[in-house]
Scaffold this motif. Sequence first.
Motif, PDB file in Angstrom:
ATOM      1  N   MET A  47      -7.088  -1.787   0.863  1.00  0.00           N
ATOM      2  CA  MET A  47      -6.940  -2.251   2.435  1.00  0.00           C
ATOM      3  C   MET A  47      -8.352  -2.486   2.812  1.00  0.00           C
ATOM      4  O   MET A  47      -8.194  -3.337   3.981  1.00  0.00           O
ATOM      5  N   TYR A  66      -4.465   6.888  -4.387  1.00  0.00           N
ATOM      6  CA  TYR A  66      -5.074   6.786  -3.007  1.00  0.00           C
ATOM      7  C   TYR A  66      -6.391   5.854  -2.916  1.00  0.00           C
ATOM      8  O   TYR A  66      -6.727   5.110  -1.998  1.00  0.00           O
ATOM      9  N   GLU A  67      -7.178   6.242  -4.037  1.00  0.00           N
ATOM     10  CA  GLU A  67      -8.411   5.477  -4.097  1.00  0.00           C
ATOM     11  C   GLU A  67      -8.220   4.088  -4.215  1.00  0.00           C
ATOM     12  O   GLU A  67      -9.001   3.097  -3.531  1.00  0.00           O
ATOM     13  N   THR A  68      -7.222   3.546  -4.985  1.00  0.00           N
ATOM     14  CA  THR A  68      -7.016   2.030  -5.199  1.00  0.00           C
ATOM     15  C   THR A  68      -6.241   1.561  -4.061  1.00  0.00           C
ATOM     16  O   THR A  68      -6.766   0.557  -3.630  1.00  0.00           O
ATOM     17  N   ALA A  69      -5.555   2.216  -3.231  1.00  0.00           N
ATOM     18  CA  ALA A  69      -4.889   2.032  -1.935  1.00  0.00           C
ATOM     19  C   ALA A  69      -6.105   1.565  -0.997  1.00  0.00           C
ATOM     20  O   ALA A  69      -5.846   0.787  -0.280  1.00  0.00           O
ATOM     21  N   LEU A  70      -6.990   2.244  -0.866  1.00  0.00           N
ATOM     22  CA  LEU A  70      -8.093   2.451   0.319  1.00  0.00           C
ATOM     23  C   LEU A  70      -8.793   1.052  -0.106  1.00  0.00           C
ATOM     24  O   LEU A  70      -9.246   0.468   0.744  1.00  0.00           O
ATOM     25  N   LYS A  71      -9.287   0.916  -1.603  1.00  0.00           N
ATOM     26  CA  LYS A  71     -10.059  -0.138  -1.837  1.00  0.00           C
ATOM     27  C   LYS A  71      -9.066  -1.525  -1.248  1.00  0.00           C
ATOM     28  O   LYS A  71      -9.703  -2.472  -0.695  1.00  0.00           O
ATOM     29  N   GLY A  83      -5.354   8.576  -9.139  1.00  0.00           N
ATOM     30  CA  GLY A  83      -6.377   7.581  -8.442  1.00  0.00           C
ATOM     31  C   GLY A  83      -5.323   6.772  -7.548  1.00  0.00           C
ATOM     32  O   GLY A  83      -6.165   5.509  -7.297  1.00  0.00           O
ATOM     33  N   LEU A 125       1.187   4.362  -2.651  1.00  0.00           N
ATOM     34  CA  LEU A 125       0.800   5.819  -2.176  1.00  0.00           C
ATOM     35  C   LEU A 125       1.929   6.929  -2.702  1.00  0.00           C
ATOM     36  O   LEU A 125       1.661   7.859  -2.994  1.00  0.00           O
ATOM     37  N   SER A 127      -5.290  -4.112 -10.462  1.00  0.00           N
ATOM     38  CA  SER A 127      -5.405  -2.510 -10.427  1.00  0.00           C
ATOM     39  C   SER A 127      -4.300  -1.949  -9.654  1.00  0.00           C
ATOM     40  O   SER A 127      -3.823  -0.776  -9.757  1.00  0.00           O
ATOM     41  N   VAL A 130       0.747  -1.226  -0.086  1.00  0.00           N
ATOM     42  CA  VAL A 130       0.125   0.015  -0.017  1.00  0.00           C
ATOM     43  C   VAL A 130       0.998   1.191   0.037  1.00  0.00           C
ATOM     44  O   VAL A 130       0.590   2.198  -0.823  1.00  0.00           O
TER      45      VAL A 130
END
Lengths: 111, 497, 125
Positions: B177, B170-175, B168, B162, B248, B158
């Motif tokens: 996580m 941050y969005e992918t990292a949040l998903k 995009g 970051l 992704s 992650v």
Amino acid sequence: MGLYDMIVNSFKEVRKKVVKDSATNESVSSALAAELTLISTLLIAAIMLRHFNITLTVVVILGLGLLLTTNMPLIPKIKREQDDSLEKMVFYAILTLGILITVIYWGQTNV
Amino acid sequence: MNELIPLMVIIPIACGLLLNLLHKKDRSIRILAIFVAIVLPIIPLLSNFGLHYFGGHAPLIDNSTLLGTLPSFISNSALAIFHPAITYSYQSLQKLFIFILGIVAFFAIFTSFNETKKVSGPYMFLMFMGTAAVTALLLSDDIFHMYIFFEIAALCQVGIILVSSTKGNYETALKYMILGSIGGPLLLLGIGFLLGAVGSVNITDIVYAIKHNLVNPFSQTFLIGFGLIFFGWLYASGLPPFHTIKSSIYSKALPHSAALLQSFTVITFIALGIVIFRIFSYLPFMKMVILIFSLITMILGVTMAIIQTDFRRIIGFLAVGELGYIGIGIGIGTTLSLTAGIFQAVNEILTTALLFIGFGTVFYLTKTSDMKKLGGLIAQNPKVAIMVLLGGFAMAGVPPFNGFQSKLMIVQSSLNAGFPEIAIIAVLISIITFMTFMKVFHSVYLKPKPQDLQVVNESIPTSTIFSIVILLIICLIIGLFPQLVTDNIYPFVARLI
Amino acid sequence: MMDILFDTQLASFFTSAAFIIIGLFAAIFLDNIIKKIIGIAFIEEGANLFLVTLGYKPGGIVPIFLPGMNSEWFAANSAYALPHALVLTSVVIGASTLAVMLAIAMVLYKKHGTLSTSKILGDEK
């Protein structure tokens, strides 16, 4: 000039509509290839059921073939289900977990 | 020298922490990182095979003075054989994978210096920390310890996304996580069930307890433990339903770190897969479940790869799809198939790293990875283009490269085990992989150059070309002399079954 | 029914199951990103509680071997110490995961101006 502008504008509109549907030669052919791959591999994989039961295999293959060919443009549907939206990913993760635990836990004890 | 075994983990962690402290001192970071990256593949070559007990707590049976003082109901029971310490087991398989991981890590770090403008201490820290975590995952004989290092590796992945500052990320990292926080604790829960049933988290002990009927291996505790650990394995290695998020993630990372990330994934896959095989191979349906998921991985990975338009995403999906071959090797479960599967894992780490770094040059030159906007780049640097083409051949399994050898072994082993269908699917998927790769190659290099394509950087850094050349040479050598690798795998697998 | 309530171990197992189920519900269905993260913390704590409960022994003693203790009596009566040691590590991992997730949530809030997950994650394509 008014008429000329109108013609040009109508061309632009038509072009916008065409461009929005970005079905290029390449994407169509690759979708076709993916479609064929999917159907053929799934059918071949279904033959593996013969290790359990021959009749079941015949039924499953006929059913699967019918199902796959009647829903023919499969790839757009699959692509829609596998996009990057979190909800769909979580849904499939939980679905897999549920099926896995159900089959492993109750499948063993109640056979 | 068994003291070297923990050093394989300690050196990268210590180096990572030091690099983090040295933030903004570019020159010293560069020298230290390169030095440690060179040392990493060398340590496993120098070290001897053996076990390492942390804290020196050997099993009681090896410690006769202590054993004599204990009451007889302990010294005569299985407790005397159980491992009280966290145990690292260093065998031929670990040697092979740590060496390969060291090489990939070296090239990832080496290319990152020239491709990113600023040398960043935290970025290097994440790379080294991830490498250390994955090394520990391979070495550890303790399933809880594996979980801990697996979570550390996931956090490092992650972090690497970051810092990549792509659109995009941050969005992918949040998903990733959120999905990981569902998969990770469930893996821990599965480990808890095993701990509750056996009373130990050491894998050798668990296998001993099952083999000697100390526990009932068909009890529901074990079954649900298997289900949860298997689900955790799916998450850890990016098999369906986690293949979309995994690919992704590869596409959001910078290409050279994507090369490192996929090696993390493959090694996690192998490490946890071998653990599942060792513990649960008595279950009749274990191999079937692995086979089903591997086939789905191959089919979905490749069909999704064809229809993408972003070349980093395509390679991401192909990398996930190739995992299916390894899974098939584990799922068939004969000596030949396991050897083939693990051999395929080695090849996949190398070829995918080569492809990520190779296509990374395109991203470096143009700052875009959308294939519709690319074209005609063969004029920019024909040598790199040819080498990337050869790398694609290696991935698809064209002789004389390494992919051919391992895929041939997988096809042979599935035919020997009485699964000709799997052999057919393996060949078919390999053809489609080749087709997908050629499509990417055509639209990036051969198609006429679009007029609005801007080349941001004029030339490819020499370090990147050097990395591609060396990786390609390694692929060729393994392809010509596969016994270099299989001789290391075979003794390990023979003891496994 | 009363037995379940007074059996500490069983009650803890039920609590950990409830934690995991509530956490899964929150992580899947709630839209607010902070609520999702709280749900994820619930799942982690549920798994940790499960591990702690495994080491429980009714009427057991603290697993510290003091001089003068009879080793046979100690082995028969002490609680199982391994799960407690493991949970300590896993709590640390859970905390760091949580910290990273909250940090990402902060960045995303600054970028999008909302905490709704569907709005944050829905518009990127």
